[in-house]
Design a protein around this motif. Structure first.
Motif: not given
Length: 243
Positions: A53-54, A175-177, A182-185, A191-198
């Protein structure tokens, strides 16, 4: 309906010969998969469970945000749209044909990753293939609808390339791929949750086909498709002459 299917097949054949589509929908995503797949699984052995999936999220995002918009901008920013009007063909015909063609090409690219990842990198196959293909189809459809908005809104190719990169890069990085989210602030996670990739990435994970991962993608799809229809209707209207 027969005319649309004929046009979609013709568009698909034309796209096969397109160098830009070959690069964005096949060459770059598969090279990235071949190079980074071994690196990721060597550094993070647990990533074998999420490698497919990544890599698919990366490939679909590139094809939808960088590959499709220039084709739409070229078609609807030139005199080609006048040919549609002169022959009584709805303007949405071209968009739908290019959308369907890009969907098929991206699905084929994802299928290549799915089939080769277990042999090349010992990656784990999805535990439920029907649900995985459903999640994959949803993510491709949503990503292409977002890319369609870019292509129909921005006619200047240089500005379009910049906007596509500004959408593509955060989609991949947040997106976490690439690394655990969890390493991100905290603000970047939000902000990442705005993008469909997340959400698409989580939807394709095992046991990830859940309403909490699906509702945002459905919302984005409805909004972007509606916006594309509005944009196409606006293109159909003749320009008003000044008094």
């Amino acid at each position: 309906m027969r005319a649309f299917l004929y046009g979609a097949v013709l568009q698909w054949k034309l796209d096969i010969r397109s160098k830009s589509l070959l690069v964005t929908c096949y060459l770059v995503p598969l090279i990235f998969f071949a190079l980074m797949g071994g690196i990721f699984t060597s550094i993070m052995p647990d990533m074998k469970d999420t490698l497919i999936p990544a890599m698919i999220v990366m490939g679909v995002s590139m094809g939808a945000f960088i590959g499709l918009p220039p084709s739409l901008a070229e078609t609807y920013g030139s005199d080609i749209k006048k040919i549609y009007a002169a022959n009584g063909v709805p303007l949405c015909f071209g968009w739908a044909a290019m959308y369907l063609s890009a969907f098929i090409h991206l699905f084929l690219m994802c299928l290549i990753i799915l089939l080769t990842a277990p042999m090349a990198f010992d990656a784990a196959l999805p535990s439920d293939l029907p649900l995985f293909f459903a999640a994959l189809s949803i993510y491709i459809a949503v990503s292409l609808s977002v890319g369609s908005v870019l292509g129909l809104t921005i006619k200047n190719q240089s500005k379009l390339t910049m906007a596509a990169q500004l959408l593509f890069l955060p989609s991949i990085m947040l997106s976490g791929i690439m690394f655990p989210i969890g390493l991100l602030p905290g603000p970047l996670i939000t902000a990442g949750k705005i993008f469909p990739a997340f959400w698409g990435y989580r939807l394709m994970l095992d046991n990830g086909f859940l309403p909490q991962n699906l509702w945002y993608l459905s919302f984005v799809f409805l909004i972007t498709v509606s916006f594309c229809v509005i944009l196409l209707k606006g293109l159909r209207r003749p320009p008003q002459r000044p008094f």
